[in-house]
Design a protein around this motif. Structure first.
Motif, PDB file in Angstrom:
ATOM      1  N   GLU A 280       0.769  -1.230   0.057  1.00 26.54           N
ATOM      2  CA  GLU A 280       0.015   0.218   0.113  1.00 26.54           C
ATOM      3  C   GLU A 280       0.857   1.228   0.010  1.00 26.54           C
ATOM      4  O   GLU A 280       0.499   2.450  -0.389  1.00 26.54           O
ATOM      5  CB  GLU A 280      -0.806   0.066   1.341  1.00 26.54           C
ATOM      6  N   SER A 281       2.185   1.206   0.260  1.00 26.19           N
ATOM      7  CA  SER A 281       3.159   2.109   0.394  1.00 26.19           C
ATOM      8  C   SER A 281       4.605   1.721   0.259  1.00 26.19           C
ATOM      9  O   SER A 281       4.744   0.365   0.408  1.00 26.19           O
ATOM     10  CB  SER A 281       3.006   3.155   1.507  1.00 26.19           C
ATOM     11  N   ASP A 282       5.462   2.491   0.139  1.00 29.87           N
ATOM     12  CA  ASP A 282       6.887   1.881   0.289  1.00 29.87           C
ATOM     13  C   ASP A 282       7.091   1.878   1.562  1.00 29.87           C
ATOM     14  O   ASP A 282       6.608   2.142   2.764  1.00 29.87           O
ATOM     15  CB  ASP A 282       7.719   3.023  -0.441  1.00 29.87           C
ATOM     16  N   ILE A 283       7.984   0.878   1.870  1.00 28.84           N
ATOM     17  CA  ILE A 283       8.340   0.163   3.129  1.00 28.84           C
ATOM     18  C   ILE A 283       9.757   0.520   3.485  1.00 28.84           C
ATOM     19  O   ILE A 283      10.779  -0.248   2.796  1.00 28.84           O
ATOM     20  CB  ILE A 283       8.147  -1.423   3.519  1.00 28.84           C
ATOM     21  N   PRO A 284      10.178   1.704   3.948  1.00 24.78           N
ATOM     22  CA  PRO A 284      11.724   1.936   4.234  1.00 24.78           C
ATOM     23  C   PRO A 284      12.292   0.927   5.205  1.00 24.78           C
ATOM     24  O   PRO A 284      11.565   0.165   5.962  1.00 24.78           O
ATOM     25  CB  PRO A 284      11.675   3.433   4.606  1.00 24.78           C
ATOM     26  N   ALA A 285      13.644   0.934   5.233  1.00 23.60           N
ATOM     27  CA  ALA A 285      14.098   0.176   6.403  1.00 23.60           C
ATOM     28  C   ALA A 285      13.876   0.658   7.724  1.00 23.60           C
ATOM     29  O   ALA A 285      13.879   1.889   7.755  1.00 23.60           O
ATOM     30  CB  ALA A 285      15.727   0.152   5.993  1.00 23.60           C
ATOM     31  N   ALA A 286      14.094  -0.235   8.678  1.00 26.64           N
ATOM     32  CA  ALA A 286      13.624   0.053  10.046  1.00 26.64           C
ATOM     33  C   ALA A 286      14.756   0.594  10.692  1.00 26.64           C
ATOM     34  O   ALA A 286      15.984   0.471  10.395  1.00 26.64           O
ATOM     35  CB  ALA A 286      13.159  -1.150  10.688  1.00 26.64           C
ATOM     36  N   ALA A 287      14.341   1.384  11.732  1.00 25.19           N
ATOM     37  CA  ALA A 287      15.741   2.203  12.424  1.00 25.19           C
ATOM     38  C   ALA A 287      16.484   1.062  13.065  1.00 25.19           C
ATOM     39  O   ALA A 287      17.621   1.157  13.479  1.00 25.19           O
ATOM     40  CB  ALA A 287      15.217   3.186  13.398  1.00 25.19           C
ATOM     41  N   GLU A 288      15.703  -0.166  13.757  1.00 28.62           N
ATOM     42  CA  GLU A 288      16.200  -1.122  14.448  1.00 28.62           C
ATOM     43  C   GLU A 288      16.400  -2.237  13.448  1.00 28.62           C
ATOM     44  O   GLU A 288      15.453  -2.699  12.891  1.00 28.62           O
ATOM     45  CB  GLU A 288      15.523  -1.389  15.490  1.00 28.62           C
ATOM     46  N   GLU A 289      17.487  -2.664  13.427  1.00 29.58           N
ATOM     47  CA  GLU A 289      17.790  -4.298  12.612  1.00 29.58           C
ATOM     48  C   GLU A 289      16.969  -5.440  13.217  1.00 29.58           C
ATOM     49  O   GLU A 289      16.574  -5.915  12.566  1.00 29.58           O
ATOM     50  CB  GLU A 289      19.297  -4.473  12.674  1.00 29.58           C
ATOM     51  N   GLU A 290      16.672  -5.084  14.524  1.00 27.62           N
ATOM     52  CA  GLU A 290      16.117  -6.219  15.120  1.00 27.62           C
ATOM     53  C   GLU A 290      14.573  -6.449  14.656  1.00 27.62           C
ATOM     54  O   GLU A 290      13.855  -7.552  14.390  1.00 27.62           O
ATOM     55  CB  GLU A 290      15.907  -6.068  16.746  1.00 27.62           C
TER      56      GLU A 290
END
Length: 558
Positions: A430-440
């Protein structure tokens, strides 16, 4: 230099102390015995002298005029018989001129009394003295002889030589010496028993070994990530490592020095063994294992070179069973265990998806290699165009909005797995999914998506329509994730119980994936909802807080 064993050290030390103590005691006792014996003999001879001084025959002999100094007199004969009976060395009657009327040696009768200590007796005193006379050094008792008018007419001296006292002392000393030797023997046996007892208590180990093992144990306990506690037979806390202090402290509080009695009661209970028991203490979810201390191993004797004497007992350690020796408890943080299990599950899902993708890729390589070997370039070109148009480009396009390469690669691999299992998997963004701030968070998404897709794949297996849809979207810092399948669905009772651990519609040994997913979502402050209708499939909705990595934020827009 060879180190002396502890049992030998204890035996030598205790035996030496016993021998030394008894030796000194014997010397002191011998000295005291000698003093007491001489004092008793002095009192005895003085008493005899006083009794003899009151005899009428002695008084008459000293009052006679002239006084008879004759070795053959009846008085001397009578006195000698009395001396033998009384067991003294001499009884001497003397006049005021210090001349003897009686003496064991007839030649000494009529001669001057020797010793020089008779003067006070002739002056009217009774006393005990020690002096050297014709018979040697002796203990003498003196008593004055008084006439009817009270005048001193002479004196009586009775005595025993020190040689006689020595004989009496030797008899007494022999008894004391035998008693002392017996006590030394008993003490030596006691020292041997004590050494054996301490050796048995220490399980045959030497102090330097115990010291080394205590240091190693402390280092081991300090390095353990698991909490370890132990109580003795009386219920007192005997061991706790730093990890246990941290796990038993309230969340956010510093570890305490002690452990409350109520906490110990919860951990140890009645002491019965427990495996993987779930317990919540001070806001922490713990996994508790408890064992009783029941057995004590007696080590085998060590032979030359440190080898154990295993031939005598067939190579098996001898065990001396004891009861009520206390308990040991180990603690683990359940949330950490769940996290590790989830990471392992996510890796397993990822590996499974990659395996399917690799299998599909190998099949395509085989086709390409076959066409190359047939030199059918036209057919090869058409096949590559078909792959790009029908598989590669659409799949890449579906995940192009997923900016995290790990998550994107995982979704591509799951697509390959779905095709291998003849399932139609649709990935909608539904939208772009950027990388998360936490690798976990990325690993968490792999775990959640992997579990939900696996459940969906299993739900549509065997159905005519095998369709699974995954929808991802990001809005206002929250990631929404929907997984829908065309499976057989669930009724209300199944839907209410499916999130419980160990509950599954697929048989025993299942039912852990969704429970694990819900626990992790709850820990992140997310939300999980399940909608299902029998015969029409299931929809799982997940909402998670999602912080975007700073590199993907520009002017406040992701």
């Amino acid at each position: 230099m060879k180190r002396l064993r502890l049992s030998a050290q204890i035996f030598i030390l205790v035996a030496s102390m016993i021998v030394l103590t008894l030796g000194v005691a014997f010397l002191l006792f011998d000295y005291q015995l000698k003093e007491n014996l001489e004092r008793a003999q002095g009192e005895r001879v003085m008493g005899l002298a006083a009794v003899l001084a009151d005899r009428s025959d002695i008084r008459r002999a000293l009052e006679a005029t002239p006084i008879v100094h004759d070795a053959g007199s009846a008085l001397r004969q009578h006195i000698e018989v009395l001396r033998e009976r009384l067991g003294v060395d001499f009884i001497t009657v003397m006049d005021r001129d210090h001349l003897r009327l009686t003496h064991p040696d007839p030649n000494e009768v009529g001669r001057h009394f020797r010793g020089g200590d008779e003067g006070p007796a002739l002056a009217g005193e009774s006393y005990v003295s020690r002096s050297e006379g014709t018979l040697g050094v002796s203990i003498r008792g003196f008593a004055p002889v008084r006439a009817a008018d009270g005048q001193v007419v002479g004196a009586v001296a009775t005595g025993v030589t020190l040689s006689r006292v020595g004989l009496l002392l030797a008899e007494k000393r022999q008894v004391v010496l035998l008693g002392t030797l017996l006590l030394m023997l008993v003490g030596g046996l006691g020292a041997w028993w004590l050494a054996r007892y301490i050796k048995r208590i220490l399980l045959g180990f030497e102090p330097h070994q115990i010291s080394q093992w205590v240091q190693e144990r402390q280092a081991l306990l300090a390095s353990l990530h698991e909490g370890v506690l132990a109580i003795d037979a009386g219920g007192e806390l005997s061991l706790i490592n730093p990890a246990a202090r941290e796990l038993l402290a309230p969340v956010g509080a510093a570890p305490a020095n002690g452990v409350p009695a109520a906490t110990l009661a919860q951990l140890f209970g009645d002491g019965t063994p427990a495996l993987n028991q779930r317990l919540t203490l001070n806001g922490r979810a713990l996994i508790v294992n408890r064992v009783q201390i029941r057995a004590r191993v007696r080590p085998r004797r060590r032979g030359r070179g440190g080898a154990t004497d295993s031939a005598a007992d067939g190579g098996a350690a001898r065990v001396d069973e004891t009861r009520g020796g206390g308990s040991v408890v180990t603690l683990r943080d359940r949330s950490e265990v769940n996290r590790l299990a989830e990471e392992l599950t996510g890796v397993s899902r990822y590996a499974q998806a990659l395996r399917a993708s690799t299998h599909e890729f190998k099949n395509r390589l085989h086709v390409i290699l076959g066409l190359v070997q047939l030199r059918d370039l036209g057919r090869l070109e058409r096949y590559l165009h078909e792959l790009d148009d029908t598989l590669i480009a659409p799949a890449a396009a579906r995940v192009s909005g997923v900016k995290d390469p790990v998550l994107a690669g995982f979704l591509l691999a799951k697509g390959s797995e779905a095709r291998e299992r003849r399932i139609e998997l649709e990935v909608e963004l539904e939208s772009d999914i950027p990388a998360a701030a936490e690798e976990e968070v990325c690993h968490l998404l792999v775990t959640i998506i992997g579990n939900l897709l696996e459940n969906a794949f299993e739900a549509v297996a065997g159905r005519d329509e095998r369709q699974v849809t995954l929808t991802l979207g990001l809005d206002a810092g929250a990631l929404s994730l929907h997984v829908a399948d065309s499976g057989c669905g669930m009724d209300a009772a199944q839907r209410g119980a499916v999130l419980e651990q160990g509950v599954s519609t697929k048989g025993e040994g299942r039912g852990y994936g969704l429970a694990m997913v819900r626990a992790h979502i709850d820990s992140r402050g997310g939300h999980l909802a399940i909608y299902s209708t029998p015969g029409r499939g299931t929809l799982v909705e997940v909402t998670l807080p999602y912080a975007v990595a700073p590199s993907w934020i520009t002017d406040g827009v992701t």
